[in-house]
Design an enzyme around this catalytic site. Structure first.
Site, PDB file in Angstrom:
ATOM      1  N   GLU A  82      21.716  17.302  23.097  1.00  0.00           N
ATOM      2  CA  GLU A  82      22.457  18.213  22.228  1.00  0.00           C
ATOM      3  C   GLU A  82      21.799  18.246  20.850  1.00  0.00           C
ATOM      4  OE1 GLU A  82      26.072  16.782  20.338  1.00  0.00           O
ATOM      5  OE2 GLU A  82      26.209  15.222  21.864  1.00  0.00           O
ATOM      6  N   CYS A 116      27.637  15.311  24.842  1.00  0.00           N
ATOM      7  CA  CYS A 116      27.074  14.108  25.454  1.00  0.00           C
ATOM      8  C   CYS A 116      26.959  14.203  26.969  1.00  0.00           C
ATOM      9  CB  CYS A 116      27.912  12.892  25.073  1.00  0.00           C
ATOM     10  SG  CYS A 116      28.133  12.738  23.288  1.00  0.00           S
ATOM     11  N   ASN A 154      34.282   9.328   7.576  1.00  0.00           N
ATOM     12  CA  ASN A 154      34.748   8.336   8.564  1.00  0.00           C
ATOM     13  C   ASN A 154      34.023   8.384   9.909  1.00  0.00           C
ATOM     14  OD1 ASN A 154      35.898  10.684   9.430  1.00  0.00           O
ATOM     15  ND2 ASN A 154      37.974   9.882   9.638  1.00  0.00           N
ATOM     16  N   THR A 158      29.916   5.973  13.494  1.00  0.00           N
ATOM     17  CA  THR A 158      29.863   6.127  14.952  1.00  0.00           C
ATOM     18  C   THR A 158      28.601   6.871  15.412  1.00  0.00           C
ATOM     19  OG1 THR A 158      31.224   8.152  14.950  1.00  0.00           O
ATOM     20  CG2 THR A 158      32.391   6.071  15.152  1.00  0.00           C
ATOM     21  N   SER A 208      39.264  14.524  19.361  1.00  0.00           N
ATOM     22  CA  SER A 208      38.208  14.189  20.327  1.00  0.00           C
ATOM     23  C   SER A 208      38.603  12.972  21.162  1.00  0.00           C
ATOM     24  CB  SER A 208      36.865  13.966  19.626  1.00  0.00           C
ATOM     25  OG  SER A 208      36.829  12.726  18.953  1.00  0.00           O
ATOM     26  N   HIS A 251      30.964   6.621  28.870  1.00  0.00           N
ATOM     27  CA  HIS A 251      30.393   7.179  27.655  1.00  0.00           C
ATOM     28  C   HIS A 251      31.054   6.428  26.497  1.00  0.00           C
ATOM     29  CE1 HIS A 251      29.123   9.683  24.465  1.00  0.00           C
ATOM     30  NE2 HIS A 251      30.343  10.099  24.190  1.00  0.00           N
TER      31      HIS A 251
HETATM   32  N1  ACO Z   1      40.356  -4.327  10.216  1.00  0.00           N
HETATM   33  C1  ACO Z   1      40.470  -4.095  11.538  1.00  0.00           C
HETATM   34  N2  ACO Z   1      40.717  -2.865  12.058  1.00  0.00           N
HETATM   35  C2  ACO Z   1      40.868  -1.848  11.200  1.00  0.00           C
HETATM   36  C3  ACO Z   1      40.778  -2.020   9.806  1.00  0.00           C
HETATM   37  C4  ACO Z   1      40.514  -3.331   9.312  1.00  0.00           C
HETATM   38  N3  ACO Z   1      40.409  -3.591   8.029  1.00  0.00           N
HETATM   39  N4  ACO Z   1      40.975  -0.818   9.232  1.00  0.00           N
HETATM   40  C5  ACO Z   1      41.167   0.068  10.210  1.00  0.00           C
HETATM   41  N5  ACO Z   1      41.121  -0.547  11.403  1.00  0.00           N
HETATM   42  C6  ACO Z   1      41.239   0.044  12.739  1.00  0.00           C
HETATM   43  C7  ACO Z   1      42.317   1.087  12.872  1.00  0.00           C
HETATM   44  O1  ACO Z   1      43.581   0.502  13.078  1.00  0.00           O
HETATM   45  C8  ACO Z   1      41.812   1.863  14.069  1.00  0.00           C
HETATM   46  O2  ACO Z   1      42.061   1.169  15.252  1.00  0.00           O
HETATM   47  P1  ACO Z   1      43.209   1.619  16.270  1.00  0.00           P
HETATM   48  O3  ACO Z   1      42.934   3.076  16.590  1.00  0.00           O
HETATM   49  O4  ACO Z   1      42.991   0.748  17.435  1.00  0.00           O
HETATM   50  O5  ACO Z   1      44.494   1.429  15.564  1.00  0.00           O
HETATM   51  C9  ACO Z   1      40.290   1.816  13.910  1.00  0.00           C
HETATM   52  O6  ACO Z   1      40.044   0.746  12.999  1.00  0.00           O
HETATM   53  C10 ACO Z   1      39.700   3.081  13.325  1.00  0.00           C
HETATM   54  O7  ACO Z   1      40.445   3.438  12.201  1.00  0.00           O
HETATM   55  P2  ACO Z   1      40.938   4.935  11.994  1.00  0.00           P
HETATM   56  O8  ACO Z   1      41.722   5.016  10.739  1.00  0.00           O
HETATM   57  O9  ACO Z   1      41.545   5.448  13.262  1.00  0.00           O
HETATM   58  O10 ACO Z   1      39.521   5.595  11.793  1.00  0.00           O
HETATM   59  P3  ACO Z   1      39.197   7.033  11.295  1.00  0.00           P
HETATM   60  O11 ACO Z   1      40.221   8.006  11.739  1.00  0.00           O
HETATM   61  O12 ACO Z   1      38.881   6.962   9.869  1.00  0.00           O
HETATM   62  O13 ACO Z   1      37.838   7.320  12.114  1.00  0.00           O
HETATM   63  C11 ACO Z   1      37.046   8.117  14.246  1.00  0.00           C
HETATM   64  C12 ACO Z   1      37.656   6.959  13.476  1.00  0.00           C
HETATM   65  C13 ACO Z   1      38.068   9.236  14.397  1.00  0.00           C
HETATM   66  C14 ACO Z   1      36.644   7.621  15.627  1.00  0.00           C
HETATM   67  C15 ACO Z   1      35.788   8.654  13.493  1.00  0.00           C
HETATM   68  O14 ACO Z   1      34.867   7.628  13.354  1.00  0.00           O
HETATM   69  C16 ACO Z   1      35.129   9.830  14.169  1.00  0.00           C
HETATM   70  O15 ACO Z   1      35.540  10.966  13.984  1.00  0.00           O
HETATM   71  N6  ACO Z   1      34.029   9.606  14.985  1.00  0.00           N
HETATM   72  C17 ACO Z   1      33.323  10.658  15.676  1.00  0.00           C
HETATM   73  C18 ACO Z   1      34.101  11.263  16.843  1.00  0.00           C
HETATM   74  C19 ACO Z   1      34.082  10.414  18.086  1.00  0.00           C
HETATM   75  O16 ACO Z   1      33.295   9.508  18.241  1.00  0.00           O
HETATM   76  N7  ACO Z   1      34.952  10.780  19.078  1.00  0.00           N
HETATM   77  C20 ACO Z   1      35.020  10.116  20.354  1.00  0.00           C
HETATM   78  C21 ACO Z   1      34.816  11.002  21.550  1.00  0.00           C
HETATM   79  S1  ACO Z   1      33.724  12.350  21.302  1.00  0.00           S
HETATM   80  C22 ACO Z   1      32.097  11.776  21.049  1.00  0.00           C
HETATM   81  O17 ACO Z   1      31.572  11.048  21.806  1.00  0.00           O
HETATM   82  C23 ACO Z   1      31.396  12.214  19.891  1.00  0.00           C
END
Ligand code: ACO
Length: 457
Positions: A82, A116, A154, A158, A208, A251
């Site tokens: 991609e 992906c 955020n 990843t 997602s 994945h």
């Molecule tokens: N210590 C331990 N854990 C923590 C802490 C801390 N200090 N702070 C936050 N966390 C945890 C949260 O509780 C959460 O875990 P949980 O969901 O089990 O409760 C985790 O860390 C992530 O925190 P969020 O606030 O949910 O993270 P955020 O929303 O800021 O971002 C996300 C996460 C959405 C995955 C972002 O990185 C993203 O958009 N990534 C790209 C999209 C993606 O990968 N999607 C997946 C499928 S599609 C693909 O493959 C691309």
């Protein structure tokens, strides 16, 4: 042809990475968010003079050289990616440079794109070619490669990058099980790349994750139904459960999502079991979840926690060994799940793998997803195809250790530089050869007509 599947597998990842713990401090987020929260340890990233073509050139050349293959022996080659740098010209055509000296131009296959998922689509195509009337007796090669980068914010932790090449043919140590495939496709805007001038996607992270989990439920349901009906035809009447997979690979956008996914599959088993014992054993204490509907639980922390806890041992045994590359190199996009396969092979013995069924869940946003399975050959004797495949990946941990650690501020600088030079014509990227492993292809120049030239380190 019998037992069509994966004969050999080659992995490329960048020679540099950032520590997620340092990235947390640099980004000013709470300590533990990327490491414990997302389950990520390190993230690999490309040097300024790497692009999708150079990644794929490197991994295909490695596959052929290390496997002592002849370029003539390949009759099909296709690329799942991609990372689009040209709206017309396929990465596959760039790879044809490698075949030049052999004179072999009779090579079918082209690029496939959907987030992906392109690598899995390519693998299915390659296996179908070998099983078809068009097959000419030669090998197929499937390449998946991507540079997974996100804008600051955020999603950035990843990211990742890398490429995997697989040799596909008959009498394979990893056989694609016939008829056992569950697919789910739908229209969603969870992650997409509408801005063709940018390397970055538009992403709705939470959506997602819901899409991923929904696709997992649907694919597992279809896969299970097909497995059960195969058994039925053989006179066996019993439900398919996670016990029927010795290993499960996913994945892996980030490792925590995969751990949750194992819990999710257990929830599926639990809801499909007519009378689960909730007084003892695997489902102990889960009685209150008997009435839940899968589609109502995508955001339920309560369900997630309960089934993650209940599936902890299953995760440790069936999935954890597959997360080495994902946790230390990050999400490679199309190669992600195949990196999990490589990690599993690198961290298991041929004897442990022999005869097992590996469940595989591939997801690409937008969305396209499939669950399928690989049956590992019984023969694990020294010198067997399985033994050779497993040994060829044994150095994966050492190769990861050999990478260079880069400070987050330097990583951010390189990312900025990529943004500014991405798609420039008449340009020579300034990357250093010291930032590449030996044998790595790299971009030397983009000329005034956007033609790209490469050299090998
Ligand atoms: N210590 C331990 N854990 C923590 C802490 C801390 N200090 N702070 C936050 N966390 C945890 C949260 O509780 C959460 O875990 P949980 O969901 O089990 O409760 C985790 O860390 C992530 O925190 P969020 O606030 O949910 O993270 P955020 O929303 O800021 O971002 C996300 C996460 C959405 C995955 C972002 O990185 C993203 O958009 N990534 C790209 C999209 C993606 O990968 N999607 C997946 C499928 S599609 C693909 O493959 C691309």
């Amino acid at each position: 042809p019998k037992d069509v599947g994966i004969l050999a597998l080659e992995v490329y990842f960048p020679a540099q990475y950032v520590e997620q713990e340092e990235l947390e401090r640099y980004d000013g987020v709470e300590a533990g968010k990327y490491t414990r929260g997302l389950g990520q340890q390190q993230m690999g990233f490309c040097a300024a003079h790497e692009d999708i073509n150079s990644l794929c050139l490197t991994v295909v050349q490695r596959l052929v050289e290390r496997g002592c293959l002849s370029w003539d022996a390949i009759g099909r080659l296709e690329v799942g990616t991609e990372t689009v740098i040209d709206k017309s010209k396929a990465v596959k055509t760039v790879l044809m440079q490698l075949f030049h000296d052999s004179g072999n131009t009779d090579v079918e296959g082209i690029d496939t794109t959907n987030a992906c998922y392109g690598g899995t689509a390519s693998l299915f195509n390659a296996a179908a070619w070998v099983e078809s009337s068009a097959w000419d007796g030669r090998y197929a090669v499937v390449v998946c490669g991507d540079i997974a980068v996100y804008a600051t914010g955020n999603a950035r932790p990843t990211g990742g990058a890398g490429a995997i090449a697989m040799l596909v043919g008959p009498n394979a140590p990893l056989v694609l099980e016939r008829g056992l495939r569950g697919t789910h496709m739908e229209h969603a805007y969870d992650f997409y790349k509408p801005d063709l001038a940018s390397e970055y996607p538009v992403v709705d992270g939470q959506l997602s994750i819901q899409c991923y989990l929904r696709a997992l439920d649907r694919c597992y349901a279809v896969y299970r139904r097909k497995a059960e009906s195969q058994w039925q035809q053989a006179g066996v009447q019993r439900p398919f459960t996670l016990d029927d997979f010795k290993f499960i690979i996913f994945h892996t956008p980030f490792c925590k999502l995969v751990q949750k996914s194992v819990g999710r599959l257990l929830l599926n088993d639990f809801l499909a079991t007519p009378n689960p014992d909730t007084a003892a054993g695997l489902y102990k204490g889960l009685q209150s979840f008997r009435g839940v509907k899968l589609e109502d639980t995508y955001t339920s922390k309560e369900v997630e926690k309960a089934f993650q806890a209940a599936s902890q041992e299953i995760f440790n045994q069936k999935t954890k060994p597959s997360l080495l590359l994902s946790s230390r190199n990050g999400n490679m996009y199309t190669p992600s799940m195949y990196g999990c396969l490589a990690s599993l092979l690198a961290q298991s013995s041929a004897r442990d793998l022999a005869g097992s069924r590996i469940g595989a869940f591939s997801y690409g946003s937008g969305l396209a997803a499939s669950m399928f399975s690989l049956r590992v050959s019984q023969d694990a004797a020294p010198g067997s195809p399985l033994d050779k495949l497993v040994s060829s990946l044994a150095d994966l941990p050492a190769r990861l250790d050999a990478r260079k650690r880069v400070a987050p501020q330097d990583f951010a600088k390189i990312m900025k530089q990529r943004e500014e030079t991405h798609h420039l014509a008449n340009h020579a990227p300034h990357g250093s050869q010291a930032d590449l492993f030996p044998g790595t292809w790299y971009l030397t120049r983009v000329d005034a007509k956007y033609r790209r030239e490469y050299a090998r380190n």
